[in-house]
Design a protein around this motif. Structure first.
Motif, short mmCIF file in Angstrom:
data_model
loop_
_atom_site.label_atom_id
_atom_site.label_comp_id
_atom_site.label_asym_id
_atom_site.label_seq_id
_atom_site.Cartn_x
_atom_site.Cartn_y
_atom_site.Cartn_z
N ASN A 304 -11.20 -12.09 3.99
CA ASN A 304 -10.51 -13.36 4.50
C ASN A 304 -8.95 -13.13 4.55
N ASP A 305 -8.46 -13.64 5.64
CA ASP A 305 -6.98 -13.75 5.26
C ASP A 305 -6.23 -14.79 5.44
N ASP A 306 -5.53 -15.04 5.68
CA ASP A 306 -4.65 -16.54 6.41
C ASP A 306 -2.86 -16.61 6.71
N GLY A 307 -2.71 -16.80 8.03
CA GLY A 307 -1.08 -17.20 8.48
C GLY A 307 -1.10 -16.41 9.50
N PHE A 308 -2.32 -17.02 10.24
CA PHE A 308 -2.32 -16.96 11.95
C PHE A 308 -2.76 -18.69 12.71
N CYS A 309 -2.40 -18.48 13.95
CA CYS A 309 -2.66 -18.96 15.09
C CYS A 309 -2.44 -19.39 16.51
N SER A 310 -3.53 -20.12 16.99
CA SER A 310 -4.08 -19.89 17.63
C SER A 310 -3.21 -20.22 19.19
N ILE A 311 -3.25 -19.82 19.96
CA ILE A 311 -3.32 -19.78 21.63
C ILE A 311 -3.96 -20.73 21.77
N PRO A 338 2.37 -8.55 18.92
CA PRO A 338 1.04 -8.38 18.89
C PRO A 338 0.09 -9.47 18.72
N TYR A 339 -1.13 -9.37 19.83
CA TYR A 339 -2.09 -10.35 19.25
C TYR A 339 -3.17 -9.46 18.86
N GLU A 340 -3.71 -10.16 17.69
CA GLU A 340 -4.51 -9.72 16.69
C GLU A 340 -6.06 -9.91 17.49
N HIS A 341 -6.54 -10.88 18.45
CA HIS A 341 -7.88 -11.08 18.92
C HIS A 341 -7.70 -12.19 20.17
N THR A 342 -8.56 -11.57 20.97
CA THR A 342 -8.62 -13.12 22.23
C THR A 342 -10.08 -13.22 22.89
N ILE A 353 -2.50 -15.03 17.24
CA ILE A 353 -1.30 -14.21 16.80
C ILE A 353 -1.13 -14.37 14.30
N ARG A 354 -0.69 -13.29 14.47
CA ARG A 354 0.02 -13.70 12.99
C ARG A 354 1.03 -14.74 12.83
N GLU A 355 1.34 -15.95 12.56
CA GLU A 355 2.55 -16.85 12.72
C GLU A 355 3.63 -16.23 12.12
N SER A 356 3.44 -14.47 11.27
CA SER A 356 4.60 -14.05 10.42
C SER A 356 5.41 -13.79 11.82
N LEU A 357 4.91 -13.59 12.42
CA LEU A 357 4.83 -12.20 13.41
C LEU A 357 5.73 -13.28 14.60
N ALA A 358 5.72 -14.36 14.60
CA ALA A 358 6.20 -14.75 16.27
C ALA A 358 7.11 -16.26 15.22
N GLY A 359 8.10 -16.77 14.94
CA GLY A 359 8.39 -18.40 14.40
C GLY A 359 8.93 -19.41 15.48
N ASP A 360 9.04 -19.86 15.04
CA ASP A 360 8.48 -21.47 16.38
C ASP A 360 9.56 -21.47 17.54
N GLU A 361 10.65 -20.96 17.74
CA GLU A 361 11.39 -20.80 19.12
C GLU A 361 10.41 -19.92 19.85
N VAL A 362 9.74 -19.22 19.38
CA VAL A 362 9.38 -17.77 19.71
C VAL A 362 8.32 -18.33 20.50
N VAL A 382 -3.46 -24.30 17.65
CA VAL A 382 -3.57 -24.56 16.87
C VAL A 382 -2.73 -23.63 15.55
N ARG A 383 -2.67 -24.60 14.55
CA ARG A 383 -2.20 -23.01 13.12
C ARG A 383 -2.28 -23.33 12.47
N GLU A 384 -2.10 -22.62 11.21
CA GLU A 384 -2.82 -22.06 9.65
C GLU A 384 -3.99 -22.12 9.68
N LEU A 385 -4.40 -21.27 10.72
CA LEU A 385 -5.57 -20.64 10.87
C LEU A 385 -5.64 -20.12 9.78
N ALA A 386 -7.21 -19.94 8.82
CA ALA A 386 -7.69 -17.94 8.52
C ALA A 386 -8.45 -17.50 9.43
N LEU A 387 -9.14 -16.52 8.84
CA LEU A 387 -9.70 -15.71 9.55
C LEU A 387 -10.47 -15.00 8.58
N VAL A 388 -12.01 -15.23 8.57
CA VAL A 388 -12.54 -15.03 7.77
C VAL A 388 -13.76 -13.87 8.16
#
Length: 465
Positions: A304-311, A338-342, A353-362, A382-388
């Motif tokens: 598992n890894d966290d720090g993701f969000c979904s558009i 960059p995106y992780e999954h679609t 996408i990883r939240e660390s690669l796109a700030g609020d402004e972006v 949707v923020r604060e997602l983790a991928l398991v």
């Protein structure tokens, strides 16, 4: 011939470096040694690379890096002294540290950073070669540039050039044990460029592929790769063998035992990899191979890894609109995200996408552009997602894995925000709230490891009836 790589924890102090040297001496086939920079000696300690980055920051701000550089030199001097190296050998090893650039001149700052970062591996390789010679092993330090490790790419993101594999192959003909610094190579123009963090794994894999090694041994501080993070599950199952694809998926999803890019050169050259413990070299470790026999369980590991969000966006009759997906991904490209999954539906499209690669402004700009340019009916973040992720080659031929996983998560009270499975069916990924990730992993581990023997015995019993 074996290529052997030692990580930072395996070289953190004189005692650890002595252990590494003993491992090299115990097997005459270990002819090429790749080293990282010394890691932490204890929890409150600093990694050597972090000290060097601190020195670079001083230079970038127009200040003196003397304090940080002396801290690095002193630590290497302590290691050398504890190993009873001659003062002249210690000085020879640390001399390049004294000539690190102390001002931003013709070099761009990112490449100046690469010079500072790489100095830890380079100095450690010089010291290891000296120590091996002092205990009777005929060893030599070899610089990546002199050996022909050519790369291209931006600072901190080097990519090996194909012609390197031809040049590096000559390392197998050297009579001495080769000690090679990991983490960096040189452009054809002679500029030092580092791989991404953890890139010494990549260096080891490149050399193993280039020389056609029978085995690439990666020494770290654990006996093997575990089926799940030991911080989440006490005494988890040890994995004896897994495939390149399985290790790649697990590394991506949070396993930190091996750099996720490291396997590619070894995979292409079909060189087996073995993860072993410097502190317990007799343990068999975990072998990573092209193919393996699938055991009882279809699942080999859970990560598992966290720090993701979904558009998440919705548009009625999206499936009829030619080029919609291309336009959406091009929009991300233009925003340099960059995106992780679609995951998609008929009228829905989600981008992870990883939240660390796109700030609020972006992110806000992306949402605005999606509304205006793609004319969607709705779009939300949707923020604060983790991928398991559950991983295993056996999933391909096993019925009911998705149902079992979803049922386990339901029993644990974990809501599934997203499910995605690749065409290879070697992994199954769930998006959950970050706060639910640990509970999700525990429930999946219980389903596929604690209850596995019972599950398959019941299936066999039903088949017999």
């Amino acid at each position: 011939m074996k290529v052997v790589k030692f990580g930072g924890t395996s070289l953190a102090d004189a005692q650890q470096l002595h252990k590494a040297a003993s491992i090299i001496a115990s097997d005459a086939d270990r002819r090429i040694v790749v080293v990282s920079a010394p890691g932490k000696r204890h929890r409150a300690d600093a990694k050597m690379t972090d000290l060097l980055i601190a020195g670079w920051k001083q230079v970038a701000e127009g200040k003196s890096p003397e304090r940080e550089r002396e801290a690095v030199i002193q630590r290497f001097a302590e290691i050398g002294s504890s190993l009873k190296l001659a003062a002249s050998d210690i000085e020879e090893a640390v001399t390049p540290l004294r000539s690190l650039p102390q001002a931003v001149d013709s070099l761009e700052e990112p490449f100046l950073l690469d010079l500072w970062k790489a100095a830890g591996e380079d100095t450690c390789a010089r010291m290891m070669a000296c120590y091996l010679r002092s205990i009777g092993i005929d060893a030599e330090y070899v610089n990546p540039g002199a050996a022909g490790l050519l790369v291209e790419g931006d600072s901190g993101n080097a990519v090996v050039l194909p012609e390197s594999m031809v040049s590096l192959r000559s390392l197998r003909d050297r009579k001495r044990v080769v000690v090679f610094p990991g983490f960096f190579g040189y452009t054809p123009e002679g500029r030092l460029v580092t791989f991404s963090r953890g890139g010494s794994d990549v260096t080891g894999s490149i050399l193993a592929a280039a020389v056609g090694a029978e085995l690439y041994e990666n020494f770290t501080d654990v006996d093997s790769v575990f089926a799940v993070n030991p911080a989440l599950i006490p005494n988890p199952k040890q994995i004896a063998e897994l495939t390149y694809r399985e290790m790649r998926e697990l590394s991506y999803a949070g396993f930190t035992v091996l750099h996720e890019e490291a396997l590619l050169p070894a995979f292409r050259a079909n060189v087996p990899v073995c993860i072993k413990n410097t502190n317990n070299p007799a343990a068999p470790g975990t072998r990573i191979v092209s193919r393996r026999a699938v055991e009882l369980s279809p699942v080999v590991g859970i990560a598992n890894d966290d720090g993701f969000c979904s558009i998440n966006l919705t548009k009625y009759l999206m499936n009829r609109e030619i080029g919609f997906g291309r336009k959406l991904l091009q929009l991300l490209e233009e925003e340099n995200v960059p995106y992780e999954h679609t995951p998609t539906g008929i009228d829905n499209f989600s981008i992870i996408i990883r939240e660390s690669l796109a700030g609020d402004e972006v992110l806000n700009r992306i949402v605005y552009r999606i509304r205006e340019e793609l004319q969607v009916d709705d779009v939300e973040i949707v923020r604060e997602l983790a991928l398991v992720m559950i991983v295993g080659e056996g999933m391909l031929d096993s019925v009911g894995v998705v149902a079992r996983a979803a049922n386990a998560l339901a029993k644990a009270g974990v809501n599934i925000a997203m499910i995605n499975q690749g065409g290879s069916e070697v992994s199954l990924m769930f998006g959950v709230r970050s706060e639910d990730a640990a509970r999700a992993v525990a429930s999946l581990y219980h389903e596929f490891f604690y209850d596995e023997v019972l599950h398959w015995s019941l299936l066999r019993h039903k088949a017999a009836l």
